[in-house]
Design an enzyme around this catalytic site. Structure first.
Site, PDB file in Angstrom:
ATOM      1  CG  HIS A 175     -18.549  41.398   4.923  1.00 19.72           C
ATOM      2  ND1 HIS A 175     -18.445  42.708   4.637  1.00 19.72           N
ATOM      3  CD2 HIS A 175     -17.388  41.133   5.678  1.00 19.72           C
ATOM      4  CE1 HIS A 175     -17.454  43.147   4.695  1.00 19.72           C
ATOM      5  NE2 HIS A 175     -16.773  42.307   5.526  1.00 19.72           N
TER       6      HIS A 175
HETATM    7  C1  UD1 Z   1     -12.633  38.840   6.199  1.00 19.54           C
HETATM    8  C2  UD1 Z   1     -12.064  40.037   6.841  1.00 19.54           C
HETATM    9  C3  UD1 Z   1     -12.913  41.524   6.782  1.00 19.54           C
HETATM   10  C4  UD1 Z   1     -13.000  41.691   5.247  1.00 19.54           C
HETATM   11  C5  UD1 Z   1     -13.831  40.557   4.506  1.00 19.54           C
HETATM   12  C6  UD1 Z   1     -14.088  41.034   3.131  1.00 19.54           C
HETATM   13  C7  UD1 Z   1     -11.110  39.445   8.840  1.00 19.54           C
HETATM   14  C8  UD1 Z   1     -11.153  39.276  10.470  1.00 19.54           C
HETATM   15  N1  UD1 Z   1     -12.041  39.870   8.306  1.00 19.54           N
HETATM   16  O1  UD1 Z   1     -14.090  38.818   6.680  1.00 19.54           O
HETATM   17  O2  UD1 Z   1     -12.135  42.493   7.275  1.00 19.54           O
HETATM   18  O3  UD1 Z   1     -14.004  42.847   5.219  1.00 19.54           O
HETATM   19  O4  UD1 Z   1     -13.028  39.341   4.664  1.00 19.54           O
HETATM   20  O5  UD1 Z   1     -14.992  39.946   2.517  1.00 19.54           O
HETATM   21  O6  UD1 Z   1     -10.133  39.162   8.239  1.00 19.54           O
HETATM   22  N2  UD1 Z   1     -16.093  32.124   2.872  1.00 19.54           N
HETATM   23  C9  UD1 Z   1     -16.462  31.484   1.681  1.00 19.54           C
HETATM   24  N3  UD1 Z   1     -15.592  31.553   0.538  1.00 19.54           N
HETATM   25  C10 UD1 Z   1     -14.250  32.196   0.624  1.00 19.54           C
HETATM   26  C11 UD1 Z   1     -14.090  33.018   2.015  1.00 19.54           C
HETATM   27  C12 UD1 Z   1     -14.875  32.891   2.834  1.00 19.54           C
HETATM   28  O7  UD1 Z   1     -17.425  30.773   1.586  1.00 19.54           O
HETATM   29  O8  UD1 Z   1     -13.395  32.242  -0.266  1.00 19.54           O
HETATM   30  C13 UD1 Z   1     -17.013  32.152   3.949  1.00 19.54           C
HETATM   31  C14 UD1 Z   1     -16.585  30.863   4.925  1.00 19.54           C
HETATM   32  O9  UD1 Z   1     -17.715  30.220   5.191  1.00 19.54           O
HETATM   33  C15 UD1 Z   1     -16.332  31.789   6.396  1.00 19.54           C
HETATM   34  C16 UD1 Z   1     -16.989  33.402   6.064  1.00 19.54           C
HETATM   35  O10 UD1 Z   1     -17.216  33.288   4.467  1.00 19.54           O
HETATM   36  O11 UD1 Z   1     -17.187  31.320   7.265  1.00 19.54           O
HETATM   37  C17 UD1 Z   1     -15.991  34.280   6.471  1.00 19.54           C
HETATM   38  O12 UD1 Z   1     -14.921  34.453   5.968  1.00 19.54           O
HETATM   39  P1  UD1 Z   1     -13.547  34.836   6.723  1.00 19.54           P
HETATM   40  O13 UD1 Z   1     -12.399  35.217   5.841  1.00 19.54           O
HETATM   41  O14 UD1 Z   1     -13.320  34.193   7.854  1.00 19.54           O
HETATM   42  O15 UD1 Z   1     -14.054  36.603   7.165  1.00 19.54           O
HETATM   43  P2  UD1 Z   1     -14.807  37.570   6.351  1.00 19.54           P
HETATM   44  O16 UD1 Z   1     -16.109  37.602   7.071  1.00 19.54           O
HETATM   45  O17 UD1 Z   1     -15.006  37.236   4.762  1.00 19.54           O
END
Ligand code: UD1
Length: 395
Positions: free
Chosen positions: A210
């Site tokens: 991810h």
């Molecule tokens: C975040 C953390 C990372 C952790 C990871 C676990 C930061 C900087 N990063 O990264 O350290 O290892 O979580 O998963 O805080 N999304 C969904 N549903 C959700 C959440 C996210 O669809 O419930 C999608 C969103 O479209 C978003 C993408 O996932 O664009 C990224 O989510 P985000 O929380 O920004 O960061 P992660 O890459 O998940």
């Protein structure tokens, strides 16, 4: 000491929930000494990224849900900062506990510090040395704001000493994530996930990806597809896919490559799993390939070989004392490593000191002593609160 001490536990994203769960349970076991509030920032919000973990881990509904959601790093961090500040202005906390290294961790630490509320950071001191990782920035910021730094390995303590953090703030307690793993292994043994996937134990590999540096561009996604192809030549591969990687795999992969993936009978591309099912999947895997941080630790504890598809790790103990090998997102090295593992599997369970299921109990014991020595500065935020009330009245 004034009783009970009011503790606010902050969690925002998937890897946080397993870290607050044992703390919540241990604090609730001392109702004479502590009350607990859970602040969920809402950085992760899907059922599969958030709610299922509350169910699996036996966590109650959060006291606050801040609806931070996804967004640019600055926006997401700012929303978490503002949400935490507003919450802490209206609900009193004597200590804010933050865990891990996600954007919500740094945001909550900053909000509390500005309100003069002490902060404890659980899983302090980890460093990859790579400031291109957003998590590395979050780790540094959080550690330098925190009043108490709970570490889970000796090198984390060394990192903090090197950065000039006073020794009296650093407490080596062990690994809270392993507390959760130990507590839930019996339930994982009852998971039906392997039957649902029709896979016998030790017959398959697991992949999780991810990290933006791996999956947010076409070149990385093409390498992920090549890794999948190399692994599935040897064994079935289960890929519970993070929403970010899922979106990008479909969008950035050449159509022909995507069709090959979808038709690959040895690939099980599935939705993200809950904690119990994923633990079972990991425990019975022949090998795990990942760019996650926590999975490097869980596989070390479980004695399952782990190939980390990154250039570095903030968890070197999983390499020196565990089952982890850092190989980068490199399909050729994946193939070589799989071959090596067939001949000399690194699968003896390894257990770094204090990864024993008792870390949360140590934290609660320490907090109990801490508040004997440092009477709660619950009134420290009062002046600020009054100022805010005046400002609000004036506008
Ligand atoms: C975040 C953390 C990372 C952790 C990871 C676990 C930061 C900087 N990063 O990264 O350290 O290892 O979580 O998963 O805080 N999304 C969904 N549903 C959700 C959440 C996210 O669809 O419930 C999608 C969103 O479209 C978003 C993408 O996932 O664009 C990224 O989510 P985000 O929380 O920004 O960061 P992660 O890459 O998940």
């Amino acid at each position: 000491m004034r009783h009970p001490i009011r503790i606010a536990l902050v969690a925002g994203a998937r890897p946080n929930f397993m870290k607050i769960a044992p703390l919540y349970a241990a604090l609730r076991g001392r109702p004479d000494a502590f009350t607990v509030q859970i602040i969920h920032t809402g950085q992760h919000y899907d059922y599969k990224m958030s709610r299922v973990f509350f169910e699996d881990l036996g966590l109650p509904e959060p006291d606050a849900y801040l609806e931070v959601g996804s967004g640019l790093h600055g926006e997401q961090t700012a929303r978490a900062l503002s949400g935490c500040e507003r919450y802490l202005l209206t609900r009193h906390a004597d200590l804010v506990v933050v865990v891990g290294d996600v954007n919500s961790t740094a945001a909550a630490a900053l909000a509390a510090t500005k309100l003069h509320i002490p902060v404890a950071h659980v899983e302090a001191g980890l460093r990859s040395g790579d400031r291109a990782m957003p998590e590395e920035i979050n780790r540094i910021v959080t550690d330098h704001l925190a009043d108490i730094l709970y570490t889970h390995c000796a090198d984390a303590g060394d990192n903090l000493h090197r950065e000039g953090i006073p020794a009296e703030r650093i407490v080596f307690v062990g690994n809270v994530m392993i507390d959760t793993l130990v507590a839930l292994l019996p339930r994982a043994a009852e998971s039906t996930v392997l039957n649902r996937l029709a896979l016998p134990p030790k017959s398959y590999a697991v992949l999780t990806m991810h990290r933006p540096e791996n999956v947010d561009h076409a070149e990385g996604i093409a390498l992920v597809a090549e890794v999948i192809e190399r692994v599935t030549r040897r064994m079935p591969l289960v890929f519970p896919i993070h929403p970010r990687a899922a979106k990008n795999l479909a969008a950035l992969l050449l159509r022909s490559r995507w069709n090959e993936l979808v038709e690959n009978v040895n690939l099980r591309l599935i939705d993200p799993l809950g904690y119990i099912d994923f633990l079972r999947l990991m425990k019975d895997a022949r090998v795990v390939l990942t760019d996650s941080g926590g999975i490097q630790e869980e596989t070390t504890f479980l004695g399952v070989p782990c190939l980390t598809l990154r250039e570095n790790t903030e968890r070197p103990i999983t390499v020196t004392c565990g089952t982890n090998t850092i190989i980068g997102l490199n399909p050729r090295r994946v193939a070589e490593s799989l071959q090596e593992l067939e001949h000399a599997p690194r699968s003896s369970p390894a257990c770094p000191p204090r990864w024993d299921g008792r870390a949360a109990a140590r934290i609660v014991q320490h907090l109990s002593n801490y508040f004997e020595i440092h009477p709660s500065p619950a009134t420290a935020g009062e002046a600020y609160r009054e100022r805010v009330e005046l400002m609000t009245e004036a506008t």
